[in-house]
Design a protein around this motif. Sequence first.
Motif, PDB file in Angstrom:
ATOM      1  N   LEU A   6       0.833  -1.202   0.000  1.00  0.00           N
ATOM      2  CA  LEU A   6       0.000   0.000   0.000  1.00  0.00           C
ATOM      3  C   LEU A   6       0.874   1.260   0.000  1.00  0.00           C
ATOM      4  O   LEU A   6       1.874   1.322   0.711  1.00  0.00           O
ATOM      5  CB  LEU A   6      -0.909  -0.011   1.230  1.00  0.00           C
ATOM      6  CG  LEU A   6      -1.888  -1.181   1.271  1.00  0.00           C
ATOM      7  CD1 LEU A   6      -2.484  -1.338   2.667  1.00  0.00           C
ATOM      8  CD2 LEU A   6      -2.988  -0.994   0.228  1.00  0.00           C
ATOM      9  N   HIS A  24       2.704   8.727   9.923  1.00  0.00           N
ATOM     10  CA  HIS A  24       2.131   7.546   9.253  1.00  0.00           C
ATOM     11  C   HIS A  24       3.088   6.355   9.338  1.00  0.00           C
ATOM     12  O   HIS A  24       2.654   5.210   9.471  1.00  0.00           O
ATOM     13  CB  HIS A  24       1.811   7.867   7.791  1.00  0.00           C
ATOM     14  CG  HIS A  24       0.600   8.724   7.626  1.00  0.00           C
ATOM     15  ND1 HIS A  24      -0.664   8.212   7.435  1.00  0.00           N
ATOM     16  CD2 HIS A  24       0.454  10.066   7.647  1.00  0.00           C
ATOM     17  CE1 HIS A  24      -1.531   9.207   7.331  1.00  0.00           C
ATOM     18  NE2 HIS A  24      -0.878  10.341   7.460  1.00  0.00           N
ATOM     19  N   LEU A  28       2.227   2.624  10.555  1.00  0.00           N
ATOM     20  CA  LEU A  28       2.460   1.453   9.690  1.00  0.00           C
ATOM     21  C   LEU A  28       3.271   0.396  10.441  1.00  0.00           C
ATOM     22  O   LEU A  28       2.940  -0.794  10.417  1.00  0.00           O
ATOM     23  CB  LEU A  28       3.190   1.868   8.411  1.00  0.00           C
ATOM     24  CG  LEU A  28       2.362   2.658   7.390  1.00  0.00           C
ATOM     25  CD1 LEU A  28       3.272   3.258   6.304  1.00  0.00           C
ATOM     26  CD2 LEU A  28       1.295   1.771   6.753  1.00  0.00           C
ATOM     27  N   ILE A  33       1.687  -3.088   9.049  1.00  0.00           N
ATOM     28  CA  ILE A  33       1.094  -2.986   7.708  1.00  0.00           C
ATOM     29  C   ILE A  33       2.216  -2.831   6.683  1.00  0.00           C
ATOM     30  O   ILE A  33       3.141  -2.013   6.873  1.00  0.00           O
ATOM     31  CB  ILE A  33       0.139  -1.772   7.628  1.00  0.00           C
ATOM     32  CG1 ILE A  33      -1.053  -1.986   8.581  1.00  0.00           C
ATOM     33  CG2 ILE A  33      -0.343  -1.540   6.192  1.00  0.00           C
ATOM     34  CD1 ILE A  33      -1.932  -0.766   8.759  1.00  0.00           C
ATOM     35  N   GLU A  34       2.127  -3.621   5.605  1.00  0.00           N
ATOM     36  CA  GLU A  34       3.133  -3.493   4.562  1.00  0.00           C
ATOM     37  C   GLU A  34       2.747  -2.327   3.649  1.00  0.00           C
ATOM     38  O   GLU A  34       1.875  -2.448   2.791  1.00  0.00           O
ATOM     39  CB  GLU A  34       3.230  -4.791   3.752  1.00  0.00           C
ATOM     40  CG  GLU A  34       4.477  -4.818   2.905  1.00  0.00           C
ATOM     41  CD  GLU A  34       4.699  -6.150   2.226  1.00  0.00           C
ATOM     42  OE1 GLU A  34       5.719  -6.274   1.545  1.00  0.00           O
ATOM     43  OE2 GLU A  34       3.850  -7.059   2.362  1.00  0.00           O
ATOM     44  N   GLY A  35       3.371  -1.197   3.884  1.00  0.00           N
ATOM     45  CA  GLY A  35       3.020  -0.012   3.115  1.00  0.00           C
ATOM     46  C   GLY A  35       4.044   1.080   3.331  1.00  0.00           C
ATOM     47  O   GLY A  35       4.936   0.966   4.178  1.00  0.00           O
ATOM     48  N   HIS A  36       3.943   2.126   2.534  1.00  0.00           N
ATOM     49  CA  HIS A  36       4.866   3.260   2.625  1.00  0.00           C
ATOM     50  C   HIS A  36       4.101   4.563   2.505  1.00  0.00           C
ATOM     51  O   HIS A  36       3.114   4.649   1.774  1.00  0.00           O
ATOM     52  CB  HIS A  36       5.917   3.199   1.508  1.00  0.00           C
ATOM     53  CG  HIS A  36       6.767   1.979   1.552  1.00  0.00           C
ATOM     54  ND1 HIS A  36       7.829   1.842   2.410  1.00  0.00           N
ATOM     55  CD2 HIS A  36       6.673   0.824   0.857  1.00  0.00           C
ATOM     56  CE1 HIS A  36       8.365   0.644   2.239  1.00  0.00           C
ATOM     57  NE2 HIS A  36       7.688   0.008   1.299  1.00  0.00           N
ATOM     58  N   TYR A  37       4.614   5.576   3.209  1.00  0.00           N
ATOM     59  CA  TYR A  37       4.033   6.927   3.136  1.00  0.00           C
ATOM     60  C   TYR A  37       5.191   7.882   2.849  1.00  0.00           C
ATOM     61  O   TYR A  37       6.118   7.997   3.654  1.00  0.00           O
ATOM     62  CB  TYR A  37       3.355   7.274   4.456  1.00  0.00           C
ATOM     63  CG  TYR A  37       2.684   8.640   4.469  1.00  0.00           C
ATOM     64  CD1 TYR A  37       1.298   8.752   4.324  1.00  0.00           C
ATOM     65  CD2 TYR A  37       3.434   9.812   4.615  1.00  0.00           C
ATOM     66  CE1 TYR A  37       0.685   9.998   4.327  1.00  0.00           C
ATOM     67  CE2 TYR A  37       2.819  11.056   4.620  1.00  0.00           C
ATOM     68  CZ  TYR A  37       1.446  11.138   4.484  1.00  0.00           C
ATOM     69  OH  TYR A  37       0.828  12.366   4.487  1.00  0.00           O
ATOM     70  N   SER A  60      -2.929   4.768  -2.926  1.00  0.00           N
ATOM     71  CA  SER A  60      -4.333   4.730  -2.475  1.00  0.00           C
ATOM     72  C   SER A  60      -4.870   6.133  -2.235  1.00  0.00           C
ATOM     73  O   SER A  60      -6.068   6.374  -2.317  1.00  0.00           O
ATOM     74  CB  SER A  60      -4.447   3.959  -1.166  1.00  0.00           C
ATOM     75  OG  SER A  60      -3.845   2.706  -1.289  1.00  0.00           O
ATOM     76  N   PHE A 256      -5.308   7.785   6.971  1.00  0.00           N
ATOM     77  CA  PHE A 256      -4.647   6.497   7.247  1.00  0.00           C
ATOM     78  C   PHE A 256      -5.672   5.363   7.197  1.00  0.00           C
ATOM     79  O   PHE A 256      -5.421   4.308   6.606  1.00  0.00           O
ATOM     80  CB  PHE A 256      -3.964   6.539   8.614  1.00  0.00           C
ATOM     81  CG  PHE A 256      -3.143   5.313   8.906  1.00  0.00           C
ATOM     82  CD1 PHE A 256      -1.807   5.259   8.573  1.00  0.00           C
ATOM     83  CD2 PHE A 256      -3.728   4.186   9.498  1.00  0.00           C
ATOM     84  CE1 PHE A 256      -1.047   4.118   8.822  1.00  0.00           C
ATOM     85  CE2 PHE A 256      -2.985   3.040   9.753  1.00  0.00           C
ATOM     86  CZ  PHE A 256      -1.634   3.004   9.413  1.00  0.00           C
ATOM     87  N   TRP A 259      -6.717   4.647   3.515  1.00  0.00           N
ATOM     88  CA  TRP A 259      -5.683   4.124   2.620  1.00  0.00           C
ATOM     89  C   TRP A 259      -5.094   2.803   3.100  1.00  0.00           C
ATOM     90  O   TRP A 259      -4.726   1.958   2.290  1.00  0.00           O
ATOM     91  CB  TRP A 259      -4.539   5.138   2.473  1.00  0.00           C
ATOM     92  CG  TRP A 259      -5.008   6.518   2.125  1.00  0.00           C
ATOM     93  CD1 TRP A 259      -6.082   6.846   1.324  1.00  0.00           C
ATOM     94  CD2 TRP A 259      -4.459   7.753   2.578  1.00  0.00           C
ATOM     95  NE1 TRP A 259      -6.209   8.204   1.246  1.00  0.00           N
ATOM     96  CE2 TRP A 259      -5.227   8.792   2.005  1.00  0.00           C
ATOM     97  CE3 TRP A 259      -3.377   8.097   3.393  1.00  0.00           C
ATOM     98  CZ2 TRP A 259      -4.955  10.138   2.227  1.00  0.00           C
ATOM     99  CZ3 TRP A 259      -3.109   9.430   3.620  1.00  0.00           C
ATOM    100  CH2 TRP A 259      -3.888  10.437   3.041  1.00  0.00           C
ATOM    101  N   PHE A 260      -4.988   2.663   4.434  1.00  0.00           N
ATOM    102  CA  PHE A 260      -4.310   1.474   4.959  1.00  0.00           C
ATOM    103  C   PHE A 260      -5.267   0.530   5.692  1.00  0.00           C
ATOM    104  O   PHE A 260      -4.856  -0.515   6.171  1.00  0.00           O
ATOM    105  CB  PHE A 260      -3.159   1.891   5.876  1.00  0.00           C
ATOM    106  CG  PHE A 260      -2.084   2.691   5.177  1.00  0.00           C
ATOM    107  CD1 PHE A 260      -1.340   2.136   4.138  1.00  0.00           C
ATOM    108  CD2 PHE A 260      -1.812   4.008   5.527  1.00  0.00           C
ATOM    109  CE1 PHE A 260      -0.350   2.859   3.481  1.00  0.00           C
ATOM    110  CE2 PHE A 260      -0.829   4.747   4.874  1.00  0.00           C
ATOM    111  CZ  PHE A 260      -0.095   4.169   3.843  1.00  0.00           C
TER     112      PHE A 260
END
Length: 277
Positions: A6, A24, A28, A33-37, A60, A256, A259-260
């Motif tokens: 994400l 963020h 995460l 959560i596997e994601g980046h901001y 997202s 957040f 998107w997550f």
Amino acid sequence: MSDGILLAGVIGEPIAHTRSPALHGHWLARYGIEGHYVPLHVSRERLHDTIQLLPELGFSGINVTIPHKEAVLQIADSVTDRAALIGAANTLTFTANGKLQADNTDGYGFLENIRQMTPDWTAAEGPALVLGAGGASRAIVSTLLTSGCPHIFLVNRTRARADALQDHFGARVQVADWTHIPDLLPETALLVNTTALGMTGKEPLHINLDRLNPTTVVNDIVYTPLETDLLAEARARGCHTVDGLGMLLHQAAPGFERWFGLKPEVDDELRRVVLGG
Ligand code: ATR
């Protein structure tokens, strides 16, 4: 697309100072959560093309900061009622059907911050005195009115800007001169500074608080320093005070979650992380 990872971020110019990636990033990591901001430096000229490209890259959604908060309303496919009322957006979401939704969570962040720090307070309690008539003031005035605040006294250095807000929001907003602040204080249930005055490196905020009522809740949206002179003096007079950091933290939460996929917690650990770096 991004293969399940994400992506979200913040666009603005300048962007180097933003604390949003730390905020963020903390959420995460905490929720696994596997994601980046990521912070994205985007000029006015590149705004439209960049926003069109982001969903193709797997984003997202994004936060929007200076100077794009007004311009993104023209690019969005849909605008929430509160963003339309405020006339600016800070949270964009690319929906599943490829549309761009623009929202404004600044007023929500303001309100959640006061509610978290002052559980007994309600906007309906009495008149608010709001200092400043810029973008932050617009979001705060709009939110206070929709939350049942009976009356808002609005004071600004440049009177024409305050008059414009009164025209926009109607008769529950009343513009007053800076010199009348002491007369308004005894009946003020909530005092909010939305100007940059009192921020580290800026001029101090000079108001005479002699007539401030100890039952007044006092909030400064400035959070560097965390305890501004306004808050320190109000606290010394027995008032309940609310610093500005929570507004920054709470305004980030709805984005957040969208998107997550998870509603994040605003707590002391997050405050330490965001203040820390
Ligand atoms: P924001 O989006 O953070 O609200 P802004 O739109 O630039 O930023 O608004 C800044 C607010 O701080 C305005 O109310 C501004 O007053 P003016 O409308 O008269 O410019 C206020 N402000 C900034 N510097 C000030 C100063 N030195 N004295 C008094 N008010 C000041």
